[in-house]
Design a protein around this motif. Structure first.
Motif, mmCIF file in Angstrom:
data_model
loop_
_atom_site.group_PDB
_atom_site.id
_atom_site.type_symbol
_atom_site.label_atom_id
_atom_site.label_comp_id
_atom_site.label_asym_id
_atom_site.label_seq_id
_atom_site.Cartn_x
_atom_site.Cartn_y
_atom_site.Cartn_z
ATOM 1 N N SER A 102 0.834 -1.207 0.000
ATOM 2 C CA SER A 102 0.000 0.000 0.000
ATOM 3 C C SER A 102 0.866 1.253 0.000
ATOM 4 N N ASP A 103 0.233 2.361 -0.415
ATOM 5 C CA ASP A 103 0.873 3.671 -0.279
ATOM 6 C C ASP A 103 0.427 4.199 1.075
ATOM 7 N N MET A 104 1.385 4.291 1.999
ATOM 8 C CA MET A 104 1.042 4.661 3.367
ATOM 9 C C MET A 104 1.079 6.172 3.544
ATOM 10 N N LEU A 105 -0.027 6.735 4.044
ATOM 11 C CA LEU A 105 -0.081 8.161 4.324
ATOM 12 C C LEU A 105 -0.322 8.347 5.817
ATOM 13 N N PHE A 106 0.659 8.934 6.514
ATOM 14 C CA PHE A 106 0.533 9.175 7.951
ATOM 15 C C PHE A 106 0.246 10.657 8.169
ATOM 16 N N VAL A 107 -0.778 10.955 8.931
ATOM 17 C CA VAL A 107 -1.082 12.352 9.245
ATOM 18 C C VAL A 107 -1.121 12.481 10.764
ATOM 19 N N ALA A 108 -0.211 13.299 11.305
ATOM 20 C CA ALA A 108 -0.104 13.391 12.762
ATOM 21 C C ALA A 108 -0.032 14.832 13.219
ATOM 22 N N GLY A 109 -0.483 15.055 14.451
ATOM 23 C CA GLY A 109 -0.362 16.371 15.075
ATOM 24 C C GLY A 109 0.248 16.205 16.452
ATOM 25 N N GLY A 110 1.315 16.954 16.750
ATOM 26 C CA GLY A 110 1.928 16.962 18.085
ATOM 27 C C GLY A 110 2.368 15.588 18.557
ATOM 28 N N ILE A 111 1.984 15.239 19.795
ATOM 29 C CA ILE A 111 2.333 13.960 20.396
ATOM 30 C C ILE A 111 1.655 12.790 19.654
ATOM 31 N N GLY A 112 0.683 13.106 18.820
ATOM 32 C CA GLY A 112 -0.037 12.082 18.045
ATOM 33 C C GLY A 112 0.865 11.289 17.121
ATOM 34 N N LEU A 113 2.078 11.786 16.876
ATOM 35 C CA LEU A 113 2.996 11.023 16.032
ATOM 36 C C LEU A 113 3.503 9.767 16.763
ATOM 37 N N ALA A 114 3.403 9.746 18.105
ATOM 38 C CA ALA A 114 3.985 8.633 18.874
ATOM 39 C C ALA A 114 3.505 7.244 18.431
ATOM 40 N N PRO A 115 2.188 6.971 18.419
ATOM 41 C CA PRO A 115 1.771 5.623 17.991
ATOM 42 C C PRO A 115 2.052 5.358 16.511
ATOM 43 N N LEU A 116 2.036 6.418 15.681
ATOM 44 C CA LEU A 116 2.293 6.227 14.248
ATOM 45 C C LEU A 116 3.773 5.970 13.992
ATOM 46 N N LYS A 117 4.625 6.508 14.875
ATOM 47 C CA LYS A 117 6.068 6.294 14.740
ATOM 48 C C LYS A 117 6.368 4.795 14.820
ATOM 49 N N SER A 118 5.644 4.090 15.675
ATOM 50 C CA SER A 118 5.827 2.641 15.787
ATOM 51 C C SER A 118 5.522 1.963 14.449
ATOM 52 N N VAL A 119 4.460 2.433 13.785
ATOM 53 C CA VAL A 119 4.070 1.842 12.494
ATOM 54 C C VAL A 119 5.112 2.178 11.418
ATOM 55 N N ILE A 120 5.541 3.447 11.390
ATOM 56 C CA ILE A 120 6.516 3.867 10.368
ATOM 57 C C ILE A 120 7.806 3.052 10.519
ATOM 58 N N ASP A 121 8.296 2.946 11.765
ATOM 59 C CA ASP A 121 9.525 2.171 11.994
ATOM 60 C C ASP A 121 9.335 0.707 11.607
ATOM 61 N N HIS A 122 8.140 0.199 11.865
ATOM 62 C CA HIS A 122 7.871 -1.197 11.506
ATOM 63 C C HIS A 122 7.842 -1.370 9.986
ATOM 64 N N CYS A 123 7.240 -0.405 9.277
ATOM 65 C CA CYS A 123 7.212 -0.458 7.799
ATOM 66 C C CYS A 123 8.631 -0.443 7.248
ATOM 67 N N LEU A 124 9.492 0.389 7.857
ATOM 68 C CA LEU A 124 10.883 0.469 7.389
ATOM 69 C C LEU A 124 11.613 -0.844 7.662
ATOM 70 N N PHE A 125 11.346 -1.440 8.807
ATOM 71 C CA PHE A 125 11.974 -2.718 9.158
ATOM 72 C C PHE A 125 11.559 -3.800 8.170
ATOM 73 N N GLN A 126 10.289 -3.717 7.734
ATOM 74 C CA GLN A 126 9.785 -4.739 6.806
ATOM 75 C C GLN A 126 10.129 -4.456 5.358
ATOM 76 N N SER A 127 10.755 -3.260 5.079
ATOM 77 C CA SER A 127 10.930 -2.864 3.682
ATOM 78 C C SER A 127 11.815 -3.829 2.903
ATOM 79 N N GLY A 128 12.610 -4.606 3.621
ATOM 80 C CA GLY A 128 13.432 -5.580 2.913
ATOM 81 C C GLY A 128 12.701 -6.892 2.657
ATOM 82 N N LEU A 129 11.508 -7.001 3.162
ATOM 83 C CA LEU A 129 10.748 -8.242 2.995
ATOM 84 C C LEU A 129 9.730 -8.032 1.884
ATOM 85 N N GLU A 130 10.016 -8.575 0.724
ATOM 86 C CA GLU A 130 9.249 -8.280 -0.489
ATOM 87 C C GLU A 130 7.733 -8.387 -0.275
#
Lengths: 348, 278
Positions: free
Chosen positions: B109-137
Motif C-alpha cells: 500500500s501507499d502509506m499516508l501518515f497524518v499526525a499532530g503533536g504527540i499524536g505522532l507517537a503511535p504512528l512512529k511505531s508503524v513507520i519504523d515497523h514499515c521500514l523494518f519490513q521494507s526488505g521483505l518483499e
C-alpha cells in the motif's frame, strides 16, 4: 455432576443451622443495626444480632465482592527498586438471606470480572463464597425483578435457595456447594412432601401477582436496538442528575471502578481500587481537562444504554436486576424506571 | 492473588528529549513473567512511583525489543513525575493492551501518515515497523508519506526520527500553525498539506492527533475519495485498567482499551464518536 436436592427446614431449626455454619466460616446475613436499618453484614453473635428476613437489605452483595475500596497491591520504592506485592487472601464466607435480584447481579459480575483474564481479587472472594438466597414472597415497593427475569424466585445460580412456606423453608440446592451443605447437615432437614410443593407453587404465583410496578424492561431493550433515544430525553434526565453517584453505588451491577496509588511514606504505598460512576463528571476526563463526553447533555446516557442496550447486545439480557434501589436513592427522580417509562412512551 | 494490577518492572535505559514538553523514555523490562512482545498501535499501562498509572502508546517498533519506547508529553501529575525521572530509575509496565494496526493489510500500500503533536507517537511505531519490513518483499509497503503538524517551530517533536526517515526515503512534510524566522517549511494546518496527488487507489491513511485535527483530516480524505475502510485512527481515552473492566474508556457500547484504540473509519461511522463530531 450436581446432585440436585430439595429439603424442608422447620423455622425453629434455622438459628441452630446458622450457628453451625458460622462455626465453619464467616457468615453474612441481613441484620438490623442500632439505627433500625437492615444491611447485609457480618454476624458477630448469632443470638444477639437481629437477622431481618422481612425487609430488603439496603446494600447488595456488591461491596463484599467488589469492596468500595480495596487494596490491589502493596508497593515499595527503595534501593532494591520498585516492587509490588499481592494483598492477603479472602476468607471463606457464607452469605445467607440474599435476594434473587442480588444473586443475579453477582452472576453478571462473574461475567464482567472473567474477561479477558479472571480478576484475581474478585475470584478469590467468589471462589470462597457460598450463596444462600431467599425467594421473595412479597416484593418490595419499588421492585420489578419479574420484568428483568431475576426473581421473585430463581431457577439457577444459587448454592441454596430458601423459600418461606410459613412455618418452614423449602430449601433447594442449585450448585455443588449447596448440595454438600444439605448432605453434611441433613439431620436439620426433613424430606419434601407433596403438600410443601403445592404451597411453594401457590406462593410463587401469588408473589408474581404482587408487584406494584410494571416496568417495560424488555420492550425498552428491543426498542433501543431499533432506534435512537431522542436528545430531549437525555437532556431532561441530565438536567435533573446532580452528579451524586448514588445510583451507581447502590446498584448491584454497576462495577465501574478507579485505580489509584496512595503513598504511605516516601518509600511505601498501596494500589487502591475504588468504586466509580460513569455519571460523574470526571469519569472520562483526561490530562489537560479534555473530556470526550458532554455531561450537560449526556450525564445518564452511558449508564442507561450500558444496562439496557449494550449488555442486551452482548449477553442477551439487560444488566438491571429490578432491585429498585436506585428508585429509592435518586432525589432527582431520574432513575432507570423514569428513563424506561419516558423512552417506551416516546412515539418518535 | 491480584496479579492483574501488578506491573512488571522496567528500567529507563535512555531519555530522548523531543521538545520542551515531550520526551521519549527507552525502557527495558527486568522481571517479566513471560516474554514481552507487542504490535504497533498497542499501549501499556505505565506506573510511576506514588502517581498511579496512565495509558501510554508504544512509540517504537517491535523489532527494537527488548528495548521499547514510551513518548510522553508533560501534561499532568503522573507525566510530570515521569519527566523528573532519570536513566537507571525504575517504572512499572502492564500490557501490552488493545488492538494493533492491521499491519498485514498494509502490504504493497501507499502509506499516508497524518499526525499532530504527540499524536505522532503511535504512528512512529508503524513507520519504523514499515521500514523494518521494507526488505521483505511480500510484506513491504509501497510508499510512505508523513504529514506532521505542530503548533510552533519549537514544538516540533521527534526531529531525530524524522531526519532518519528522510534519509531512508520517506516523504516527510512538516507544517506549523505559526512560523518564525527560523522556519522554512510550511505554515498552516496539516489539512492544507492534504493534496490530491498524495492519494492513490492504494492509499491507506493513518491519523493521530488532537480530536479536531482527526475530524478535519478524515473529512478531507473522504472528500478526496478515500474509502472508510482505508482510513485508520487511534483514539485517546482516560483508562484505569486497560483490560475492559473499569469502564472509563466507554465509546458507544465499545471499550477503547480492548476494541481499540485503533479503529477504521468504517467502524467509527457506526458509533457516536466525539472525534467525528457526531
Amino acid at each position: 455432576m450436581i446432585d440436585l436436592q430439595e429439603m424442608i427446614l422447620e423455622k425453629d431449626r434455622l438459628i441452630p443451622l446458622l450457628r453451625k455454619l458460622k462455626k465453619e466460616s464467616r457468615l453474612i446475613a441481613p441484620v438490623t443495626n442500632k439505627h433500625g436499618d437492615t444491611l447485609l453484614s457480618e454476624i458477630n453473635n448469632i443470638d444477639r444480632d437481629t437477622i431481618d428476613l422481612d425487609r430488603q437489605p439496603q446494600n447488595s452483595l456488591k461491596s463484599f465482592f467488589l469492596p468500595q475500596q480495596e487494596i490491589l497491591a502493596h508497593y515499595s520504592v527503595d534501593t532494591t527498586g520498585y516492587n509490588f506485592t499481592a494483598p492477603e487472601a479472602a476468607k471463606e464466607t457464607i452469605y445467607f438471606g440474599v435476594r434473587s435480584c442480588d444473586l443475579t447481579a453477582l452472576l453478571y459480575m462473574d461475567l464482567i470480572f472473567s474477561k479477558p483474564a479472571k480478576d484475581a481479587s474478585y475470584y478469590d472472594r467468589r471462589n470462597r463464597s457460598v450463596i444462600i438466597t431467599l425467594g421473595c414472597n412479597d416484593p418490595f415497593a419499588n421492585c420489578f425483578c419479574e420484568a428483568t427475569n431475576s426473581g421473585p424466585y430463581l431457577d439457577y445460580g444459587y448454592d441454596l435457595q430458601f423459600i418461606d412456606l410459613g412455618s418452614s423453608y423449602y430449601v433447594a440446592a442449585g450448585r455443588r456447594k449447596g448440595a454438600d451443605l444439605l448432605n453434611k447437615w441433613d439431620y436439620f432437614f426433613r424430606t419434601v412432601e407433596e403438600e410443601d410443593q403445592k404451597i411453594r407453587y401457590q406462593l410463587f404465583l401469588e408473589a408474581r401477582g404482587r408487584f406494584n410496578r410494571n416496568i417495560q424492561v424488555s420492550h425498552a431493550c428491543h426498542k433501543l436496538q431499533e432506534e435512537e433515544v431522542a436528545e430531549t430525553i437525555w437532556e431532561k434526565l441530565a438536567g435533573r442528575c446532580y452528579d451524586c453517584g448514588g445510583c451507581a453505588y447502590v446498584c448491584p451491577t454497576c462495577t465501574c471502578f478507579s485505580v489509584d496509588d496512595m503513598a504511605i511514606d516516601d518509600s511505601h504505598g498501596t494500589r487502591i481500587r475504588s468504586w466509580d460512576a460513569c455519571t460523574s463528571s470526571g469519569f472520562t476526563r483526561m490530562a489537560g481537562n479534555h473530556n470526550p463526553t458532554d455531561r450537560t447533555r449526556h450525564a445518564l446516557k452511558q449508564r442507561f444504554l450500558h444496562k439496557l442496550k449494550y449488555d442486551y447486545q452482548k449477553h442477551g439480557k439487560a444488566s438491571c436486576t429490578g432491585c429498585g434501589r436506585c428508585v429509592d436513592i435518586c432525589f432527582g427522580g431520574v432513575d432507570i424506571t423514569t428513563f424506561i417509562e419516558m423512552f417506551t412512551r416516546d412515539a418518535s | 492473588m491480584n496479579t492483574n494490577f501488578i506491573p512488571a518492572t522496567a528500567v529507563i535505559r535512555e531519555i530522548i528529549r523531543e521538545n520542551d514538553t515531550i520526551s521519549t523514555f527507552r525502557l527495558e523490562l527486568i522481571n517479566k513473567r513471560v516474554p514481552f512482545s507487542f504490535r504497533s498501535g498497542q499501549f501499556c499501562m505505565l506506573s510511576v512511583p506514588h502517581c498511579g498509572e496512565a495509558a501510554i502508546s508504544i512509540s517504537s517498533a517491535p523489532n527494537a525489543l527488548p528495548l521499547f519506547d514510551l513518548s510522553i508529553r508533560n501534561a499532568g501529575e503522573l507525566t510530570n513525575a515521569m519527566h523528573q525521572m532519570k536513566a537507571g530509575e525504575q517504572v512499572g509496565i502492564r500490557g501490552p493492551f488493545g488492538t494493533p494496526f492491521p499491519m498485514a493489510d498494509f502490504a504493497n500500500s501507499d502509506m499516508l501518515f497524518v499526525a499532530g503533536g504527540i499524536g505522532l507517537a503511535p504512528l512512529k511505531s508503524v513507520i519504523d515497523h514499515c521500514l523494518f519490513q521494507s526488505g521483505l518483499e511480500a510484506d513491504a509497503v509501497a510508499n510512505i508519506t508523513l504529514l506532521y503538524g505542530s503548533r510552533s517551530p519549537s514544538e516540533v517533536a521527534f526531529t531525530t526520527a524524522i531526519s532518519s526517515w528522510k534519509e531512508q526515503g520517506i516523504d516527510c512534510r512538516l507544517t506549523v500553525d505559526a512560523g518564525d524566522d527560523s522556519w522554512h517549511a510550511n505554515v498552516g494546518l496539516v489539512t492544507e498539506l492534504l493534496q490530491k496527488e498524495l492519494i492513490t487507489k492504494n492509499t491507506k491513511s493513518l491519523i493521530c492527533g488532537p480530536p479536531v485535527m482527526i475530524r478535519f483530516v478524515i473529512a478531507r480524505l473522504t472528500e478526496m475519495g478515500c474509502a472508510s475502510h482505508d482510513i485508520f485512527t487511534t483514539l485517546e481515552r482516560h483508562m484505569k485498567c486497560g483490560m475492559g473492566t473499569c469502564g472509563h474508556c466507554h465509546l458507544d457500547g465499545k471499550l477503547v482499551c480492548v476494541d481499540g484504540p485503533v479503529f477504521s473509519l468504517e467502524q467509527l461511522q457506526t458509533m457516536d464518536v466525539m472525534e467525528l463530531g457526531t
